[in-house]
Design a protein around this motif. Sequence first.
Motif, short mmCIF file in Angstrom:
data_model
loop_
_atom_site.label_atom_id
_atom_site.label_comp_id
_atom_site.label_asym_id
_atom_site.label_seq_id
_atom_site.Cartn_x
_atom_site.Cartn_y
_atom_site.Cartn_z
N PRO A 50 0.83 -1.22 0.00
CA PRO A 50 0.00 0.00 0.00
C PRO A 50 0.86 1.26 0.00
O PRO A 50 1.81 1.38 0.77
CB PRO A 50 -0.80 -0.12 1.31
N GLY A 51 0.52 2.18 -0.88
CA GLY A 51 1.26 3.43 -0.99
C GLY A 51 2.34 3.43 -2.04
O GLY A 51 2.88 4.50 -2.37
N ALA A 52 2.69 2.26 -2.59
CA ALA A 52 3.72 2.22 -3.63
C ALA A 52 3.23 2.96 -4.87
O ALA A 52 2.08 2.81 -5.29
CB ALA A 52 4.06 0.78 -3.97
N ARG A 53 4.12 3.76 -5.45
CA ARG A 53 3.77 4.48 -6.67
C ARG A 53 4.32 3.71 -7.86
O ARG A 53 5.49 3.30 -7.85
CB ARG A 53 4.35 5.89 -6.64
N VAL A 54 3.48 3.50 -8.84
CA VAL A 54 3.87 2.69 -10.00
C VAL A 54 3.38 3.34 -11.28
O VAL A 54 2.50 4.21 -11.26
CB VAL A 54 3.27 1.27 -9.90
N ILE A 55 3.97 2.91 -12.38
CA ILE A 55 3.40 3.20 -13.70
C ILE A 55 2.64 1.95 -14.12
O ILE A 55 3.20 0.85 -14.18
CB ILE A 55 4.48 3.54 -14.73
N ALA A 56 1.36 2.12 -14.38
CA ALA A 56 0.50 0.98 -14.71
C ALA A 56 0.17 0.99 -16.21
O ALA A 56 -0.31 1.99 -16.74
CB ALA A 56 -0.79 1.04 -13.90
N ASP A 57 0.43 -0.13 -16.84
CA ASP A 57 0.01 -0.36 -18.22
C ASP A 57 -1.18 -1.31 -18.15
O ASP A 57 -1.00 -2.53 -18.00
CB ASP A 57 1.17 -0.97 -19.01
N TYR A 58 -2.37 -0.76 -18.23
CA TYR A 58 -3.60 -1.51 -17.94
C TYR A 58 -4.37 -1.84 -19.21
O TYR A 58 -4.49 -1.01 -20.12
CB TYR A 58 -4.48 -0.67 -17.01
N ARG A 59 -4.89 -3.06 -19.25
CA ARG A 59 -5.72 -3.50 -20.38
C ARG A 59 -6.87 -4.35 -19.88
O ARG A 59 -6.71 -5.16 -18.97
CB ARG A 59 -4.89 -4.32 -21.37
N ALA A 60 -8.04 -4.15 -20.46
CA ALA A 60 -9.21 -4.98 -20.17
C ALA A 60 -10.03 -5.11 -21.45
O ALA A 60 -10.13 -4.16 -22.23
CB ALA A 60 -10.05 -4.37 -19.05
N ARG A 61 -10.62 -6.28 -21.64
CA ARG A 61 -11.43 -6.50 -22.85
C ARG A 61 -12.64 -5.58 -22.88
O ARG A 61 -12.99 -5.02 -23.92
CB ARG A 61 -11.88 -7.96 -22.92
N THR A 62 -13.33 -5.45 -21.75
CA THR A 62 -14.46 -4.53 -21.62
C THR A 62 -14.37 -3.87 -20.25
O THR A 62 -13.62 -4.30 -19.38
CB THR A 62 -15.81 -5.26 -21.73
N SER A 63 -15.17 -2.85 -20.06
CA SER A 63 -15.16 -2.14 -18.78
C SER A 63 -15.71 -2.98 -17.64
O SER A 63 -15.54 -2.65 -16.47
CB SER A 63 -15.97 -0.85 -18.90
N ASP A 64 -16.39 -4.09 -17.97
CA ASP A 64 -16.98 -4.95 -16.93
C ASP A 64 -16.05 -6.07 -16.49
O ASP A 64 -16.34 -6.76 -15.51
CB ASP A 64 -18.29 -5.57 -17.43
N HIS A 65 -14.95 -6.28 -17.21
CA HIS A 65 -14.06 -7.39 -16.91
C HIS A 65 -12.89 -6.94 -16.03
O HIS A 65 -12.47 -5.77 -16.09
CB HIS A 65 -13.50 -8.01 -18.19
N LEU A 66 -12.39 -7.87 -15.22
CA LEU A 66 -11.15 -7.61 -14.48
C LEU A 66 -10.02 -7.47 -15.48
O LEU A 66 -9.76 -8.38 -16.27
CB LEU A 66 -10.87 -8.75 -13.50
N GLY A 67 -9.36 -6.34 -15.47
CA GLY A 67 -8.26 -6.12 -16.39
C GLY A 67 -6.96 -6.71 -15.87
O GLY A 67 -6.90 -7.26 -14.76
N SER A 68 -5.94 -6.57 -16.66
CA SER A 68 -4.60 -6.98 -16.25
C SER A 68 -3.69 -5.77 -16.36
O SER A 68 -3.98 -4.82 -17.09
CB SER A 68 -4.07 -8.12 -17.12
#
Length: 243
Positions: A50-68
């Motif tokens: 908790p609190g770690a700052r990261v650069i996230a490269d996020y992808r999900a098939r739809t807005s309803d799915h859990l992305g990676s």
Amino acid sequence: MEFHEEAFVLSARAHGDTGVVVDLLTETHGRHSAYVAGGASRRMKPFLQPGARVIADYRARTSDHLGSARLEPVGEGPSALFDDGLALTGLAAAAAVAQGALPEREPHPGAFLAFEALMAAFQIPAVWPAIFVRFEAGLLDDLGFGLDLSRCAVTGTMDDLIWVSPRTGRAVSREAGAPYADKLLTLPPFMLGAQAGLSEGDVRAGLDLTGHFLEQFVFHPQNKPIPSARVWLVDKLAEQGRL
């Protein structure tokens, strides 16, 4: 859906043998959960706290799915606080409050900026408890439940504001509130301006104030209690005479 931006890790939990599901707070996309492959590895664990700052490269098939997401660390993050157990307790509380209060996938840039300011303040032991109160007040404001501390709700005066109505969140002056003092919440001066300074009891009053409205407007409607990490923080601050 895709995005690439900086984020703060709010939590991480194991998922499968080697992966984790992280809860991320971003400035423009709000709070997002994402699966991180290999997140349980020893190499990745330090920047999934908790609190770690990261650069996230996020992808999900739809807005309803859990992305990676693929994550890259930015700066020291919570490791800079390892010698300050109380600050780490504050960080855990802030992450838990943000995660519990913010709806997922709804932009709340003010909440991100408030969390960012609090992360910087944890390096200054004398002031961060008061900044924590301001963080919670900012969270309430960003969620549409901001306190109105600009003038007295009864008389309209801007002077001698020392209480807050527990029902409306509006400030009340000393004179107007005197007959109802036992029913009103104390308004610490530092919430009216940083130049006011801190006196004994101010942080406790501030935490009581923001805690009341977080419970009333945010957590109770979700049938959830105030996060236990926040309760633990208040207890630890009291033990160390910081309230």
